[in-house]
Design a protein around this motif. Sequence first.
Motif, PDB file in Angstrom:
ATOM      1  N   TYR A  79      37.665  43.658  30.278  1.00 54.66           N
ATOM      2  CA  TYR A  79      37.535  42.611  31.066  1.00 54.66           C
ATOM      3  C   TYR A  79      37.433  41.408  30.201  1.00 54.66           C
ATOM      4  O   TYR A  79      36.432  40.780  29.969  1.00 54.66           O
ATOM      5  CB  TYR A  79      36.046  42.596  31.816  1.00 54.66           C
ATOM      6  CG  TYR A  79      36.061  41.439  33.009  1.00 54.66           C
ATOM      7  CD1 TYR A  79      36.849  41.253  33.998  1.00 54.66           C
ATOM      8  CD2 TYR A  79      35.074  40.314  32.809  1.00 54.66           C
ATOM      9  CE1 TYR A  79      36.863  40.376  34.926  1.00 54.66           C
ATOM     10  CE2 TYR A  79      34.951  39.361  33.719  1.00 54.66           C
ATOM     11  CZ  TYR A  79      35.971  39.555  34.732  1.00 54.66           C
ATOM     12  OH  TYR A  79      35.941  38.394  35.681  1.00 54.66           O
ATOM     13  N   MET A 105      28.697  40.794  32.333  1.00 51.48           N
ATOM     14  CA  MET A 105      30.161  40.862  32.117  1.00 51.48           C
ATOM     15  C   MET A 105      30.593  40.987  30.541  1.00 51.48           C
ATOM     16  O   MET A 105      31.805  41.008  30.277  1.00 51.48           O
ATOM     17  CB  MET A 105      31.253  40.117  33.154  1.00 51.48           C
ATOM     18  CG  MET A 105      31.015  40.130  34.608  1.00 51.48           C
ATOM     19  SD  MET A 105      30.939  41.638  35.302  1.00 51.48           S
ATOM     20  CE  MET A 105      32.837  41.788  35.473  1.00 51.48           C
ATOM     21  N   TYR A 128      31.408  36.183  27.312  1.00 50.72           N
ATOM     22  CA  TYR A 128      32.039  35.820  28.652  1.00 50.72           C
ATOM     23  C   TYR A 128      31.077  34.756  29.390  1.00 50.72           C
ATOM     24  O   TYR A 128      30.022  34.668  29.329  1.00 50.72           O
ATOM     25  CB  TYR A 128      32.049  37.116  29.651  1.00 50.72           C
ATOM     26  CG  TYR A 128      32.669  36.671  30.925  1.00 50.72           C
ATOM     27  CD1 TYR A 128      33.829  36.557  31.086  1.00 50.72           C
ATOM     28  CD2 TYR A 128      31.890  36.629  32.073  1.00 50.72           C
ATOM     29  CE1 TYR A 128      34.578  36.183  32.302  1.00 50.72           C
ATOM     30  CE2 TYR A 128      32.242  36.347  33.420  1.00 50.72           C
ATOM     31  CZ  TYR A 128      33.855  36.030  33.437  1.00 50.72           C
ATOM     32  OH  TYR A 128      34.354  35.801  34.567  1.00 50.72           O
ATOM     33  N   LYS A 295      29.489  36.764  42.634  1.00 52.20           N
ATOM     34  CA  LYS A 295      30.075  38.074  43.180  1.00 52.20           C
ATOM     35  C   LYS A 295      29.507  38.199  44.340  1.00 52.20           C
ATOM     36  O   LYS A 295      28.758  38.203  44.876  1.00 52.20           O
ATOM     37  CB  LYS A 295      29.392  39.159  42.301  1.00 52.20           C
ATOM     38  CG  LYS A 295      29.948  39.099  40.772  1.00 52.20           C
ATOM     39  CD  LYS A 295      29.312  40.380  40.017  1.00 52.20           C
ATOM     40  CE  LYS A 295      29.571  40.334  38.497  1.00 52.20           C
ATOM     41  NZ  LYS A 295      28.877  41.430  37.823  1.00 52.20           N
ATOM     42  N   TYR A 320      41.406  37.918  35.237  1.00 55.85           N
ATOM     43  CA  TYR A 320      41.297  39.161  34.448  1.00 55.85           C
ATOM     44  C   TYR A 320      41.299  40.557  35.230  1.00 55.85           C
ATOM     45  O   TYR A 320      40.328  41.110  35.603  1.00 55.85           O
ATOM     46  CB  TYR A 320      39.941  39.425  33.754  1.00 55.85           C
ATOM     47  CG  TYR A 320      39.690  38.277  32.724  1.00 55.85           C
ATOM     48  CD1 TYR A 320      40.692  37.345  32.231  1.00 55.85           C
ATOM     49  CD2 TYR A 320      38.286  37.838  32.236  1.00 55.85           C
ATOM     50  CE1 TYR A 320      40.442  36.350  31.332  1.00 55.85           C
ATOM     51  CE2 TYR A 320      38.041  37.083  31.339  1.00 55.85           C
ATOM     52  CZ  TYR A 320      39.162  36.174  30.784  1.00 55.85           C
ATOM     53  OH  TYR A 320      38.616  35.195  30.203  1.00 55.85           O
ATOM     54  N   PRO A 322      41.573  43.936  34.748  1.00 56.83           N
ATOM     55  CA  PRO A 322      41.036  44.731  33.546  1.00 56.83           C
ATOM     56  C   PRO A 322      42.208  45.208  32.719  1.00 56.83           C
ATOM     57  O   PRO A 322      43.184  45.678  33.285  1.00 56.83           O
ATOM     58  CB  PRO A 322      40.140  45.837  34.282  1.00 56.83           C
ATOM     59  CG  PRO A 322      39.722  45.350  35.197  1.00 56.83           C
ATOM     60  CD  PRO A 322      40.771  44.483  35.936  1.00 56.83           C
ATOM     61  N   THR A 342      33.634  47.802  35.126  1.00 57.62           N
ATOM     62  CA  THR A 342      34.844  46.755  34.929  1.00 57.62           C
ATOM     63  C   THR A 342      35.650  46.533  35.971  1.00 57.62           C
ATOM     64  O   THR A 342      35.793  45.387  36.289  1.00 57.62           O
ATOM     65  CB  THR A 342      35.460  47.380  33.586  1.00 57.62           C
ATOM     66  OG1 THR A 342      34.866  47.628  32.354  1.00 57.62           O
ATOM     67  CG2 THR A 342      36.701  46.232  33.337  1.00 57.62           C
ATOM     68  N   THR A 343      36.368  47.454  36.574  1.00 63.85           N
ATOM     69  CA  THR A 343      37.126  47.181  37.744  1.00 63.85           C
ATOM     70  C   THR A 343      36.261  47.024  38.743  1.00 63.85           C
ATOM     71  O   THR A 343      36.709  45.671  39.632  1.00 63.85           O
ATOM     72  CB  THR A 343      37.836  48.525  37.845  1.00 63.85           C
ATOM     73  OG1 THR A 343      38.653  48.951  36.876  1.00 63.85           O
ATOM     74  CG2 THR A 343      38.978  48.405  39.056  1.00 63.85           C
ATOM     75  N   GLU A 345      33.411  45.357  39.529  1.00 60.88           N
ATOM     76  CA  GLU A 345      32.801  44.005  39.219  1.00 60.88           C
ATOM     77  C   GLU A 345      33.926  43.056  39.157  1.00 60.88           C
ATOM     78  O   GLU A 345      33.644  41.973  39.734  1.00 60.88           O
ATOM     79  CB  GLU A 345      31.874  44.237  38.274  1.00 60.88           C
ATOM     80  CG  GLU A 345      30.663  44.943  37.931  1.00 60.88           C
ATOM     81  CD  GLU A 345      29.742  44.684  39.325  1.00 60.88           C
ATOM     82  OE1 GLU A 345      29.180  43.556  39.464  1.00 60.88           O
ATOM     83  OE2 GLU A 345      29.583  45.705  40.136  1.00 60.88           O
ATOM     84  N   SER A 346      34.897  43.139  38.298  1.00 58.82           N
ATOM     85  CA  SER A 346      35.906  42.076  38.424  1.00 58.82           C
ATOM     86  C   SER A 346      36.721  41.953  39.723  1.00 58.82           C
ATOM     87  O   SER A 346      36.973  40.750  39.928  1.00 58.82           O
ATOM     88  CB  SER A 346      37.091  42.869  37.349  1.00 58.82           C
ATOM     89  OG  SER A 346      38.005  43.710  37.820  1.00 58.82           O
ATOM     90  N   GLU A 347      36.414  42.860  40.833  1.00 63.70           N
ATOM     91  CA  GLU A 347      37.036  42.485  41.956  1.00 63.70           C
ATOM     92  C   GLU A 347      36.113  41.817  42.914  1.00 63.70           C
ATOM     93  O   GLU A 347      36.590  41.425  43.959  1.00 63.70           O
ATOM     94  CB  GLU A 347      37.409  44.021  42.540  1.00 63.70           C
ATOM     95  CG  GLU A 347      38.438  44.793  41.900  1.00 63.70           C
ATOM     96  CD  GLU A 347      38.889  46.103  42.554  1.00 63.70           C
ATOM     97  OE1 GLU A 347      38.086  46.575  43.332  1.00 63.70           O
ATOM     98  OE2 GLU A 347      40.090  46.663  42.230  1.00 63.70           O
TER      99      GLU A 347
END
Length: 378
Positions: A79, A105, A128, A295, A320, A322, A342-343, A345-347
Motif C-alpha cells: 500500500y 496503514m 503513511y 474508512k 494506491y 495495492p 492491504t486490499t 483496507e485500501s478499498e
Amino acid sequence: MIDFNRPPVVGTELAFFQEALESGKLCGDGAFTKKVSDWFSSRFHVKHVYMTTSCTSALEMASWLCDLKSGDEVIMPSYTFVSTADAFVLRGAKIVFVDVDPKTMNINPDLIEDAVTERTKVICPVHYAGVACDMDRILDIAGRHGLKVVEDAAQGVNAWYKGRALGTIGDYGCYSFHETKNYAMGEGGAICFQSDEDQERAEIVREKGTNRSKFFRGQIDKYTWVDYGSSYLPSELNVSYLWAQLQVFEKINDRRLSIWNYYHKTLRPLAEAGLIEQPFVPDYAVHNAHMYYIKVRDLETRTSLIRYMREKGVLCVFHYVPLHSSEAGRKFGRFHGEDVYTTKESERLMRLPLFYNLTEEDMRYTAQCILDYPGFNR
Ligand SMILES: *Cc1c(COP(=O)(O)O)cnc(C)c1O
C-alpha cells in the motif's frame, strides 16, 4: 468546486523568484539550494541533505547507494506509491510486499522478519500520512540481519518519531516536495543521511557520475566522469519557491493540523456510531497532518460517498491500488504472507481536501457534507 489539493501559496514566492533570476544562476546547487539543504540539515539534525528533482529520484539515489544487485530483495508495504518500488526495480531488485497494520496503514513490523531471506538487502518503510512507522522495531530487525533501511518519508516532512525527524532515522531518508505534499516546489525532493562515507558517492550519483561537487568545493582542479550516475539536481527557481514556505514553516504545519483536528473532532460522532473509522496516531509519533482520511464500510460505500461529495462540489479521492495486484507488481514482486488488510483496507479509505490555503468555510462545508451523507443517516 472545492479542490482536493492545491499547492501552498504563502505570498512571498515572487520576491524569491526575482532573487533567483537576478542571481544569474538557474541550474542546480545555487544559493537557494544551499540555503534550503542547510536549513533542513540543522532543523532535523541530519548531517547530509541533498535536494533532488523528486522523491522518486531521491529513492533512486538511495537504491544506488544500497549497492543492489539483480535479484536482491527489498521489503516494503504494497500500500504505497509506485515510486517506492520502482526505484529499486530499476536496479534489478525483487520487491517483497508485506501486509500493513490496519490502524496506521504502515508496514506491520511483526511481519517483516518472516519475509527476510538470504537475498534481502533493504527494508523500505513508508510513513503513511506522515505518521511514523515503528522505527525502533524496524532498525532492530535490520541490524540483526545486516539490512539497510531506506525511509520513504515523502509524506513525512516535519513529522517525528520519539523526537527524531522522519527521514533521518534509517540509513537514507527520502522527502517529496511535490505539489501535493506539505511543503512544495512543484516537483522536488531530497535525500538525507548521516554517514560521511556516503557523501562522495551521493554527490557523484547526483551529478551525472562526475566529481563536479568536489570540484566546486575546490578540492580538485578539474572534474571528470568517475562512476555511474544520473541528473538529480533541481533548478534554483523551484527551490526558491520552497524557500518561501520555509519562512513560515510552523505556520503551514499549524494550519494543516488545525484542519486535521477539525475534521477529526467533527466526524467523531460517525466513528462513535460505527459508521466510519478515523486515523490513529501511535504515542511514539508526532504527525504533520499530511492527510485526513476516513474508512467507510466497504468499496461500494466509498464509491457512493465520493460520488455524493462530488455532487456537493467537494473532490474527495482514494489512492494506491495495492502494488502487488498491479501488472508490474506481479512481474517485479511478490506478496509474502497473506494479504489480510492491504486490499481490504485500501478499498475503504477516502481522503478529504486538506491543504494550506483551504478556507475555513470550505473545511466546514466539507465536514458537514460528510455528516449529511444519506448513507450515514438511514
Ligand atoms: C508522493 C510520494 C512519492 C513520490 O514523490 P515524488 O516527489 O512525486 O517523486 C513517493 N512515495 C510516497 C509514499 C509518496 O506519497
